[in-house]
Design a protein around this motif. Structure first.
Motif, PDB file in Angstrom:
ATOM      1  N   TYR A  67      32.410  20.554  43.210  1.00  0.00           N
ATOM      2  CA  TYR A  67      33.178  20.438  41.968  1.00  0.00           C
ATOM      3  C   TYR A  67      34.191  19.293  41.994  1.00  0.00           C
ATOM      4  O   TYR A  67      34.994  19.165  41.072  1.00  0.00           O
ATOM      5  N   LEU A  80      25.886  22.090  40.199  1.00  0.00           N
ATOM      6  CA  LEU A  80      27.311  22.403  40.154  1.00  0.00           C
ATOM      7  C   LEU A  80      28.131  21.196  39.749  1.00  0.00           C
ATOM      8  O   LEU A  80      29.184  21.329  39.116  1.00  0.00           O
ATOM      9  N   PHE A  83      29.009  20.756  36.107  1.00  0.00           N
ATOM     10  CA  PHE A  83      30.171  21.498  35.595  1.00  0.00           C
ATOM     11  C   PHE A  83      29.839  22.330  34.352  1.00  0.00           C
ATOM     12  O   PHE A  83      30.666  22.479  33.462  1.00  0.00           O
ATOM     13  N   GLN A  84      28.618  22.880  34.325  1.00  0.00           N
ATOM     14  CA  GLN A  84      28.212  23.691  33.173  1.00  0.00           C
ATOM     15  C   GLN A  84      28.100  25.175  33.501  1.00  0.00           C
ATOM     16  O   GLN A  84      27.664  25.958  32.658  1.00  0.00           O
ATOM     17  N   GLY A  85      28.477  25.573  34.706  1.00  0.00           N
ATOM     18  CA  GLY A  85      28.359  26.970  35.096  1.00  0.00           C
ATOM     19  C   GLY A  85      27.354  27.136  36.220  1.00  0.00           C
ATOM     20  O   GLY A  85      26.804  26.158  36.726  1.00  0.00           O
ATOM     21  N   LEU A  86      27.106  28.379  36.590  1.00  0.00           N
ATOM     22  CA  LEU A  86      26.231  28.665  37.720  1.00  0.00           C
ATOM     23  C   LEU A  86      24.835  29.059  37.256  1.00  0.00           C
ATOM     24  O   LEU A  86      24.647  29.528  36.131  1.00  0.00           O
ATOM     25  N   VAL A 452      33.485  19.444  31.503  1.00  0.00           N
ATOM     26  CA  VAL A 452      33.545  20.745  32.174  1.00  0.00           C
ATOM     27  C   VAL A 452      33.458  21.850  31.132  1.00  0.00           C
ATOM     28  O   VAL A 452      34.325  21.971  30.256  1.00  0.00           O
ATOM     29  N   HIS A 456      32.608  27.353  33.326  1.00  0.00           N
ATOM     30  CA  HIS A 456      32.568  26.870  34.706  1.00  0.00           C
ATOM     31  C   HIS A 456      33.884  27.138  35.432  1.00  0.00           C
ATOM     32  O   HIS A 456      33.953  27.010  36.655  1.00  0.00           O
ATOM     33  N   TRP A 459      34.032  32.220  38.174  1.00  0.00           N
ATOM     34  CA  TRP A 459      32.736  32.710  38.613  1.00  0.00           C
ATOM     35  C   TRP A 459      32.456  34.077  37.990  1.00  0.00           C
ATOM     36  O   TRP A 459      33.389  34.825  37.651  1.00  0.00           O
TER      37      TRP A 459
END
Length: 482
Positions: A67, A80, A83-86, A452, A456, A459
């Motif tokens: 990140y 990752l 920066f759009q989420g998991l 971002v 993101h 978690w």
């Protein structure tokens, strides 16, 4: 060879349900917490989860390093860096981090609940080991609240309760501060075993907690207590290789160590995070390397702006083409050519170094006084001088001057220095988060060109927690975007 305390998990590593309900557990509680040695062994089990290969010094740290504004993720870590989420590959990694933190909390709660009942342990030892357990419990909650937001609070009072609601972020921080305050009051200034928490570790943690909460006066004052103690100093550096005296795999401790997770060259007992930085061709890690993170001397604004005379730059990074071009660089800050396996690098994981304290003080003091002061400037200059191979405490030609800085421009100067100083220590993302969403997005956009996504920032709460903790409502208690 390093001499660190060995962690012996014993019965404490059973599942939560087994510990709370099985009959042998009752016998163990009655007979195990009676002496200082037994209680110390139980406290050691709290450390075990924090040092785990999938924890912050390993896979979870690797997640955070993807990140940053100074490097990019590769392979399963590349997504990752968008920066759009998991995704489905990364969520199990953060789920395991959640599990490890709550195992550490559970083990700490067992000590806090049972040590005072011991029949052959002194009051002083009970206070010390309870304080150490509360420090470690606070440490775990601090990581939880910054990465997941509101979380269930489990303490020694609720050991028998499986279903607990999420507590507010404010309430989690209140527990953290209460635990660290008790730890500060009851932990010794030094420990006979390297790697155990001390009074100074508690002060450093309090400083960072206040810093994260934007309580800058409290953060400044707590950091200043450490500075004024004169118990810590920066390791002298004259050439880049001297930084091995700070980060090398054979270092037992140093004058700037306040609290580190201690590692050794044994399988599953070393710093796993080091494996993510290297490529087999560099031969800087005995087990090869995943080269999951990399940077580029031409495309990274951070790398391009970094002065070549800064010894941290040449110590931290090595040019190596991993198939992405000749300008690719890999982070070699934590290198161990003799590591026997991927989970056995001997490098310790720095949680609090004296540089952290100096830089926290510099920024907090600037914010409190609405502009830089001589004391804050000197704290910043000490870190800066050492980075250029100069004595940390003597005036130099490269010193930043007091004149010409506003509160905002000095904050930017300190933030930049923190970015150079803490690379690959799993700190940068959280450092940017504490400054607020707008600032984080601005820094990442400028460095990577990426936007971002709001989801993101935190978690997801693990599905297992939502399924088995009936006090949680999956439709309401999941973090946004998941």
């Amino acid at each position: 060879m390093k001499k660190i305390f060995l962690v012996i998990p014993l019965f404490l590593l059973m599942s939560c349900e087994d510990v709370l309900t099985e009959k042998p557990k009752a016998v163990a509680v009655q007979t195990f917490y009676n002496t200082a040695g037994e209680v110390e062994t139980a406290v050691n089990a709290v450390y075990e989860q924090l040092r785990a290969t999938n924890g912050i010094s390993g896979q979870l740290g690797a997640q955070l390093e993807a990140y940053t504004d100074y490097s990019y993720g590769r392979g399963s870590y590349q997504v990752l860096s968008d920066f759009q989420g998991l995704n489905s590959t990364n969520i199990p990694r953060t789920d395991d981090g959640w599990r490890l933190f709550y195992l550490s909390i559970r083990n700490a709660n067992l000590v806090i609940a049972n040590a005072p009942k011991g029949k052959n342990i002194s009051t002083a030892d009970v206070a010390k080991y309870t304080a150490e357990s509360k420090f470690l419990r606070a440490f775990s909650y601090f990581w939880l609240v910054r990465n997941w937001g509101a979380v269930p609070i489990r303490t020694e009072v609720t050991l028998d309760e499986a279903n607990i609601q999420r507590s507010s972020v404010e309430d989690v921080y209140n527990l953290i501060i209460a635990d660290l305050t008790e730890a500060e009051a009851n932990l010794p200034e030094t420990q006979t075993q390297v790697g155990r928490a001390t009074k100074w570790a508690a002060k450093a943690a309090l400083a960072e907690v206040y810093f994260t909460q934007n309580k800058y006066k409290e953060a400044r004052d707590k950091a200043n207590e450490i500075i004024q103690s004169q118990k810590f100093s920066l390791v002298p550096v004259t050439v880049a290789a001297d930084f091995d005296k700070v980060f090398g795999p054979t270092v037992v401790t140093s004058s700037e160590e306040i609290f580190y997770l201690k590692m050794t060259r044994q399988n599953n007992q070393g710093m796993y995070l080091a494996m993510f930085a290297h490529h087999p061709g560099t031969k800087l890690h005995g087990a090869g390397g995943f080269y999951a993170h990399y940077s580029d001397t031409q495309t990274s604004p951070v790398q391009k702006a970094w002065n070549d005379a800064d010894l941290r730059k040449s110590f931290n990074w090595i040019k190596y083409d991993i198939g992405l071009g000749p300008n690719t660089i890999l982070c070699k800050k934590f290198s161990d050519p003799l590591a026997p396996t991927g989970t056995a690098a001997g490098n310790d994981f720095p949680v609090y170094r004296y540089t952290d304290i100096l830089l926290m003080f510099a920024e907090a003091d600037n914010r409190v006084n609405n502009g830089p002061t001589a004391a804050g400037l000197e704290a910043l200059n000490q870190v800066h001088r050492r980075a250029y191979g100069l004595p940390a405490t003597g005036a130099s030609a490269i010193d930043f001057a007091l004149s010409g800085y506003t509160v905002d421009t000095f904050n930017e100067l300190v933030l930049s220095e923190r970015g150079y100083e803490t690379q690959y220590e799993a700190k940068r993302w959280l450092d940017l988060k504490r400054l607020g969403t707008a600032k984080l997005k601005q820094v990442i956009k400028a460095a990577t060109g990426k936007d971002v996504a709001d989801k993101h920032l935190f978690w997801p709460i693990p599905v297992g927690e939502l399924n088995f903790n009936t006090a949680l409502d999956p439709s309401k208690d999941q973090n946004p975007g998941y």
